[in-house]
Motif scaffolding. Structure first.
Motif, PDB file in Angstrom:
ATOM      1  N   UNK A 239       9.933 -54.687  60.227  1.00  0.00           N
ATOM      2  CA  UNK A 239       9.070 -54.167  61.248  1.00  0.00           C
ATOM      3  C   UNK A 239       7.749 -55.155  60.848  1.00  0.00           C
ATOM      4  N   UNK A 240       7.154 -55.635  61.782  1.00  0.00           N
ATOM      5  CA  UNK A 240       5.908 -56.370  61.605  1.00  0.00           C
ATOM      6  C   UNK A 240       6.427 -57.636  60.991  1.00  0.00           C
ATOM      7  N   UNK A 241       7.376 -58.530  61.187  1.00  0.00           N
ATOM      8  CA  UNK A 241       8.239 -59.383  60.498  1.00  0.00           C
ATOM      9  C   UNK A 241       7.452 -60.819  60.306  1.00  0.00           C
ATOM     10  N   UNK A 242       6.507 -61.275  61.275  1.00  0.00           N
ATOM     11  CA  UNK A 242       5.964 -62.689  61.031  1.00  0.00           C
ATOM     12  C   UNK A 242       5.170 -62.747  59.756  1.00  0.00           C
ATOM     13  N   UNK A 243       5.226 -63.624  59.111  1.00  0.00           N
ATOM     14  CA  UNK A 243       5.809 -65.065  59.502  1.00  0.00           C
ATOM     15  C   UNK A 243       7.056 -65.278  59.044  1.00  0.00           C
ATOM     16  N   UNK A 244       7.778 -64.400  58.645  1.00  0.00           N
ATOM     17  CA  UNK A 244       9.252 -63.903  58.392  1.00  0.00           C
ATOM     18  C   UNK A 244       9.948 -64.326  56.868  1.00  0.00           C
ATOM     19  N   UNK A 245       8.983 -64.351  55.914  1.00  0.00           N
ATOM     20  CA  UNK A 245       9.450 -64.587  54.616  1.00  0.00           C
ATOM     21  C   UNK A 245      10.399 -63.437  54.129  1.00  0.00           C
ATOM     22  N   UNK A 246      10.117 -62.088  54.653  1.00  0.00           N
ATOM     23  CA  UNK A 246      10.928 -60.914  54.196  1.00  0.00           C
ATOM     24  C   UNK A 246      12.069 -60.910  54.931  1.00  0.00           C
ATOM     25  N   UNK A 247      12.205 -61.406  56.100  1.00  0.00           N
ATOM     26  CA  UNK A 247      13.337 -61.527  57.170  1.00  0.00           C
ATOM     27  C   UNK A 247      14.352 -62.475  56.336  1.00  0.00           C
ATOM     28  N   UNK A 248      13.657 -63.586  55.896  1.00  0.00           N
ATOM     29  CA  UNK A 248      14.726 -64.830  55.475  1.00  0.00           C
ATOM     30  C   UNK A 248      15.302 -64.049  54.252  1.00  0.00           C
ATOM     31  N   UNK A 283      15.715 -61.812  66.402  1.00  0.00           N
ATOM     32  CA  UNK A 283      14.402 -61.651  66.623  1.00  0.00           C
ATOM     33  C   UNK A 283      13.833 -61.007  67.989  1.00  0.00           C
ATOM     34  N   UNK A 284      12.967 -59.938  67.821  1.00  0.00           N
ATOM     35  CA  UNK A 284      12.441 -59.317  69.038  1.00  0.00           C
ATOM     36  C   UNK A 284      11.049 -59.279  68.952  1.00  0.00           C
ATOM     37  N   UNK A 285      10.644 -59.886  70.249  1.00  0.00           N
ATOM     38  CA  UNK A 285       9.155 -59.631  70.336  1.00  0.00           C
ATOM     39  C   UNK A 285       8.750 -58.265  70.983  1.00  0.00           C
ATOM     40  N   UNK A 286       8.040 -57.743  70.050  1.00  0.00           N
ATOM     41  CA  UNK A 286       7.735 -56.057  70.693  1.00  0.00           C
ATOM     42  C   UNK A 286       6.626 -55.284  69.854  1.00  0.00           C
ATOM     43  N   UNK A 287       5.824 -54.757  70.553  1.00  0.00           N
ATOM     44  CA  UNK A 287       5.164 -53.790  69.637  1.00  0.00           C
ATOM     45  C   UNK A 287       5.878 -52.759  68.859  1.00  0.00           C
ATOM     46  N   UNK A 288       5.571 -52.304  67.760  1.00  0.00           N
ATOM     47  CA  UNK A 288       6.445 -51.716  66.714  1.00  0.00           C
ATOM     48  C   UNK A 288       6.802 -50.300  67.362  1.00  0.00           C
ATOM     49  N   UNK A 289       5.765 -49.513  67.980  1.00  0.00           N
ATOM     50  CA  UNK A 289       6.062 -48.342  68.660  1.00  0.00           C
ATOM     51  C   UNK A 289       6.950 -48.470  69.763  1.00  0.00           C
TER      52      UNK A 289
END
Length: 422
Positions: A239-248, A283-289
């Motif tokens: 959640x709040x993923x950008x710039x993506x280091x943790x997702x990778x 990947x999903x563009x969305x407000x966290x809530x």
């Protein structure tokens, strides 16, 4: 840098003006095209000069003070500050003084100050690097220094400031083999498993960039994912993923990753990084809530925060901000913790983290979350490279810039693993 460097100097002055008088951030200015009109060499020069000036601003002001009867206008003061940085960095006095006199003279409101600019900078040139180095390490602006001293003590904050002044080396997270990345790039593997490179230069020219063997990620920022241990086969939300280091990191460890971020522009960067490294995540563009899909085994929440832990890489932050927005951020973090817990399956784990040095955005958030949610527990932080002294009373992990100071420090971070009751 001779007189041909005037475009870079003018742009550095513009950046400094926008940051110190308009509260703009360097990244925001660059994204908005502040460097777009410059040639590549001048672009790098302008950004480096502005960054060096911000790191040394307090020291530059102390050098200028004996030569100024009163503080000049911001336009003149920022020209003088940049002049100090260059002169004390060993640049030839003639070119530096002429350039900043011209910058002051070009502005109708300050052109009468060109004589003062010339006189003051010539006195600074006489002091040179020797005068610079005998001054104390630059202090953090008072609005931030005071709460940091209250939280960690004066000695710790002084140690942090020394690390901030030194800047940050480049840290990489390896997709598979950290030692192989270190060998290829001339770096070293840190105790936590990150690869650190001193004086890295252009990132995209480093070995392994094009083949996606690694991504840029501060060593401290790489630890939250490691606290989850083996995530292979788990359904994990970033959640709040950008710039993506943790997702990778999660994808490289075999997790089924969903990465959510509000910014479509920043999420494009996540997608580019995933493509370069050959890793897969939804990947999903969305407000966290607004994201309400549940049933996750684990969630990583790197919540929006003051970013006060990143000053070694972003020295503009304490000059562009004044702390007025921090209360709203703290309230948002609290709500995000509650929302993220609602998306976890029973018995699932939430890693909450912020790149902040303020306890209100870390230790206090966890204490209050435990009081709001019956049965919620904190799991002991376990990962390579963790010093037991970093573990806090409530069970989280507090990282500070002065840790590993002999190696170049680390970002200030707070993180904790929360276990939802089964």
């Amino acid at each position: 840098m001779n007189q041909t460097g005037l475009p870079a100097r003018r742009t550095a002055h513009h950046l400094l003006m926008q940051i110190t008088t308009e509260g703009r951030l360097m990244a925001e200015l660059i994204a908005g095209g502040a460097l777009a009109q410059l040639a590549n060499d001048d672009r790098a020069r302008a950004q480096r000069l502005a960054t060096d000036a911000l790191r040394g601003l307090d020291r530059a002001d102390r050098m200028l003070k004996p030569y100024l009867k009163k503080t000049p206008t911001d336009h003149v003061l920022n020209a003088l500050r940049l002049g100090v940085i260059e002169l004390c960095g060993g640049e030839a006095a003639h070119g530096v003084v002429n350039a900043y006199v011209e910058i002051v003279a070009r502005n109708k409101r300050t052109q009468s100050m060109k004589g003062l600019t010339n006189a003051v900078l010539r006195k600074i040139a006489a002091e040179g690097p020797e005068g610079w180095h005998k001054r104390a390490v630059p202090l953090t602006p008072g609005w931030l220094r005071q709460p940091l001293v209250a939280a960690w003590g004066r000695d710790a904050v002084t140690a942090m400031e020394a690390v901030h002044f030194g800047g940050a080396p480049l840290d990489l997270s390896a997709k598979t083999d950290a030692q192989a990345v270190a060998d290829a790039t001339g770096g070293q593997v840190l105790a936590s498993g990150s690869v650190r490179i001193m004086n890295a230069g252009q990132v995209s020219t480093l070995a392994g960039y094009a083949t996606g063997d690694w991504w840029v990620q501060d060593a401290a920022a790489a630890i939250p994912v490691k606290l989850l241990g083996d995530v292979s086969g788990l359904k994990v939300l970033d959640l709040c993923a950008a710039p993506g280091g943790k997702a990778m990191q999660l994808a490289a460890a075999g997790a089924d990753v969903t990465a959510v971020d509000l910014s479509s522009r920043r999420m494009e960067r996540v997608a580019e990084n995933l493509a370069r490294t050959g890793l897969k995540a939804r990947t999903v563009v969305s407000d966290a809530f607004a994201f309400t899909e549940g049933g996750f085994d684990a969630i990583l929440l790197d919540a929006p925060c003051s970013a006060t832990g990143t000053i070694r890489r972003h020295p503009d932050l304490p000059y562009a901000k004044d702390g007025s927005e921090f209360g709203a951020l703290i309230d948002q973090q609290e709500s995000m913790i509650d929302h993220a817990l609602s998306l976890l399956k029973p018995g699932g784990r939430l890693v909450f983290c912020t790149c902040s040095l303020l306890p209100d955005e870390g230790e206090v958030q966890i204490e209050e979350a435990l009081s709001r949610h019956a049965g919620l527990t904190v799991e002991p932080p376990v990962a390579a490279g963790i010093d037991p002294a970093w573990i806090t009373d409530e069970g989280g992990l507090r990282l500070r810039p002065d840790y590993w100071s002999d190696l170049g420090g680390m970002d200030g971070f707070y993180m904790a693993v929360l276990r939802k009751p089964a």
